[in-house]
Scaffold this active site. Structure first.
Site, PDB file in Angstrom:
ATOM      1  N   ARG A 118       1.200  -1.163  -0.093  1.00 30.45           N
ATOM      2  CA  ARG A 118      -0.022  -0.454   0.012  1.00 30.45           C
ATOM      3  C   ARG A 118       0.868   1.311  -0.006  1.00 30.45           C
ATOM      4  NH1 ARG A 118      -1.140   4.685   2.205  1.00 30.45           N
ATOM      5  NH2 ARG A 118      -0.110   4.038   4.166  1.00 30.45           N
ATOM      6  N   GLU A 119       1.414   1.433   0.966  1.00 32.23           N
ATOM      7  CA  GLU A 119       2.498   2.860   0.729  1.00 32.23           C
ATOM      8  C   GLU A 119       3.548   2.703   0.123  1.00 32.23           C
ATOM      9  OE1 GLU A 119       2.466   5.977   3.285  1.00 32.23           O
ATOM     10  OE2 GLU A 119       3.700   6.714   2.018  1.00 32.23           O
ATOM     11  N   ARG A 173     -10.099   0.078  11.791  1.00 30.91           N
ATOM     12  CA  ARG A 173      -9.157   1.163  12.333  1.00 30.91           C
ATOM     13  C   ARG A 173      -9.489   2.419  11.608  1.00 30.91           C
ATOM     14  NH1 ARG A 173      -4.123   3.434   9.264  1.00 30.91           N
ATOM     15  NH2 ARG A 173      -5.639   4.304   8.455  1.00 30.91           N
ATOM     16  N   THR A 226       2.193  11.894   8.826  1.00 33.55           N
ATOM     17  CA  THR A 226       2.450  12.011   7.326  1.00 33.55           C
ATOM     18  C   THR A 226       3.662  12.655   6.606  1.00 33.55           C
ATOM     19  OG1 THR A 226      -0.024  12.379   7.511  1.00 33.55           O
ATOM     20  CG2 THR A 226       1.189  12.626   5.709  1.00 33.55           C
ATOM     21  N   HIS A 240       2.094   5.319  12.526  1.00 36.78           N
ATOM     22  CA  HIS A 240       2.824   5.405  10.696  1.00 36.78           C
ATOM     23  C   HIS A 240       3.434   6.273  10.689  1.00 36.78           C
ATOM     24  CE1 HIS A 240       1.811   4.884   6.500  1.00 36.78           C
ATOM     25  NE2 HIS A 240       2.185   6.173   6.421  1.00 36.78           N
ATOM     26  N   HIS A 253       6.746   8.751   8.432  1.00 40.23           N
ATOM     27  CA  HIS A 253       7.500   8.992   7.422  1.00 40.23           C
ATOM     28  C   HIS A 253       8.581   9.539   7.768  1.00 40.23           C
ATOM     29  CE1 HIS A 253       5.356   8.618   3.822  1.00 40.23           C
ATOM     30  NE2 HIS A 253       3.992   8.664   4.736  1.00 40.23           N
ATOM     31  N   HIS A 257      39.755  -2.391  14.969  1.00 36.42           N
ATOM     32  CA  HIS A 257      38.225  -2.773  15.401  1.00 36.42           C
ATOM     33  C   HIS A 257      38.568  -4.424  14.127  1.00 36.42           C
ATOM     34  CE1 HIS A 257      35.380   0.341  14.271  1.00 36.42           C
ATOM     35  NE2 HIS A 257      36.682   0.495  15.268  1.00 36.42           N
TER      36      HIS A 257
HETATM   37  C1  HCA Z   1      -1.554   8.895   2.764  1.00 34.98           C
HETATM   38  C2  HCA Z   1      -1.387   8.595   3.485  1.00 34.98           C
HETATM   39  C3  HCA Z   1      -0.288   8.329   4.447  1.00 34.98           C
HETATM   40  C4  HCA Z   1      -2.081   6.928   5.465  1.00 34.98           C
HETATM   41  C5  HCA Z   1      -1.498   6.511   7.033  1.00 34.98           C
HETATM   42  C6  HCA Z   1      -2.547   6.160   7.686  1.00 34.98           C
HETATM   43  C7  HCA Z   1       0.008   8.879   5.296  1.00 34.98           C
HETATM   44  O1  HCA Z   1      -0.523   8.278   1.796  1.00 34.98           O
HETATM   45  O2  HCA Z   1      -2.418   7.795   2.299  1.00 34.98           O
HETATM   46  O3  HCA Z   1      -3.079   5.385   7.473  1.00 34.98           O
HETATM   47  O4  HCA Z   1      -2.180   5.330   8.919  1.00 34.98           O
HETATM   48  O5  HCA Z   1       1.116   8.895   6.311  1.00 34.98           O
HETATM   49  O6  HCA Z   1      -0.778   9.819   6.207  1.00 34.98           O
HETATM   50  O7  HCA Z   1       0.090   6.551   4.223  1.00 34.98           O
HETATM   51 CU    CU Z   2       1.865   6.998   4.581  1.00 30.28          CU
END
Ligand code: HCA
Ligand code: CU
Length: 379
Positions: free
Chosen positions: A14-15, A136, A171, A198, A200, A294
């Protein structure tokens, strides 16, 4: 204690599909999902069925593989998306809606009251249609959202009693571990629901933030293989494992760790990229020891300079010898592995020769071997 019992929501499908060079075919999704399942991730998140007809069909195909991992899909917060998600047969539906001023204005145009009403409507609709689906609810861009807005939304959703899990999303990769810890703590304390993080990696904190989330009581962490995702991606599976393994190896032994190199290579190949040299555990230099100081210590006891045992991941360490930083202990080790008996004086002389020659250019292993062989013959 969540660190003993956390779950990975593996989002390569997905991501990860949002990574610049990713475009997985159906067969490749099956291959990746199968290997992730063998590895032992608890959940696999797949691209929204709204993305394209094939995306919708692929969810059903992966669901039909009958894996141990639960298959989730990921949608925006509206009934049309929810309807399509229900048709896929996915065991879980992850819903997300932006709550930062930036996203409220430019993404969906709703205010906080409208977000709460919409979420209540969509979640109720899904729960009526699918009493058993794992639900969720996440806010998008949680860390640029006003804290009071966030808490209002999460508490309203928790009060509905319809979702198993609340998600927090960094995000844009702006959060610090302390900020992650604070919000996760609050959600755990105030709602008692499972909490997912989640994160980044724009500012390099994705792994630290995931770890902070777990320490604060989060139950689920999103990862992708190699960390692929939008821009420079999210928490990488291998990096999270490295972080947790070094806290306590037992946190990660529930997974089939020896499959990590294969997973990283598979996804790198499918995205047409190389595994970065600096990658956690599987980077080409992750277990290469170079400087003489080392090498000497590692040869005596690998734990001197290794916090991760390469063998746990089916990998081996390497001692680099043919360079000017080398030391005679590394040279002696090479001689021994070739079955050559050389005295210390001879080994030290060869070490000096290697250093001299390496001032011009590093030596290949076969060149070192021939120096050792000719010295052994002379003895
Ligand atoms: C996206 C945003 C998302 C969602 C993360 C989540 C983010 O690209 O749809 O649903 O847990 O980073 O906010 O990936
Ligand atoms: Cu994301």
């Amino acid at each position: 204690m969540p660190l003993d019992s956390f779950s990975i929501i593996e989002s390569t499908l997905r991501e990860g599909e949002q990574f610049s060079t990713a475009a997985f075919t159906t067969a490749q999704k099956q291959e990746i999902a199968g290997l992730l399942d063998d590895f032992g991730v608890e959940m696999i998140e797949m691209t929204s069925p709204c993305a394209s007809p094939q995306s919708a069909a692929d969810i059903r195909i992966v669901v039909d593989m009958g894996l141990k991992a639960r298959i989730l899909t990921h949608i925006r917060c509206n009934r049309a998306d929810a309807h399509l998600a229900l048709e896929t047969g996915a065991q879980g539906i992850d819903i997300v809606i932006g709550t930062s001023p930036q996203l409220m204005q430019h993404s969906h145009g709703r205010n906080i009251n409208q977000i709460i009403d919409l979420a209540a409507d969509v979640l109720t609709f899904i729960r009526e249609q699918a009493p058993d689906v794992i639900l969720r609810f996440s806010t998008e861009d949680s860390f640029r959202s006003r804290e009071s807005d966030l808490l209002r939304v999460y508490l309203a959703i928790a009060d509905l009693g319809l979702v198993q899990r609340l998600g927090v999303a960094d995000t844009v990769g702006v959060a610090t571990p302390a900020q992650v810890s604070a919000i996760v703590h609050q959600l755990v304390r105030l709602t008692g629901l499972d909490v997912e993080f989640h994160g980044h990696n724009d500012s390099g904190c994705a792994i630290a933030n995931a770890c902070a989330a777990l320490e604060a009581g989060a139950t689920h962490i999103d990862t992708t293989i190699l960390g692929i995702g939008e821009r420079n991606g999210i928490t990488p599976l291998g990096g999270l494992l490295a972080r947790l393994y070094t806290l306590d190896r037992r946190y990660v032994t529930k997974y089939n760790l020896r499959l990590l190199p294969q997973l990283d290579q598979l996804v790198a190949d499918r995205c047409g990229i190389a595994i970065p040299f600096s990658n956690y555990i599987t980077g080409s230099s992750a277990f290469i020891h170079k400087a003489g100081i080392h090498a000497k210590a590692v040869l005596a006891d690998p734990t001197t300079y290794e916090i991760i045992q390469p063998a746990d991941f089916g990998l081996t360490r390497e001692i680099a010898i043919g360079h000017r930083l080398t030391g005679w202990n590394a040279v002696r080790d090479r001689a021994l592995s070739l079955g050559l008996q050389l005295d210390d004086a001879a080994l030290k002389a060869i070490t000096q020769t290697i250093k001299q020659q390496a001032d011009a250019q590093p030596l290949a292993l076969h060149e070192i071997d021939s120096l050792l062989h000719s010295a052994a013959v002379q003895l």
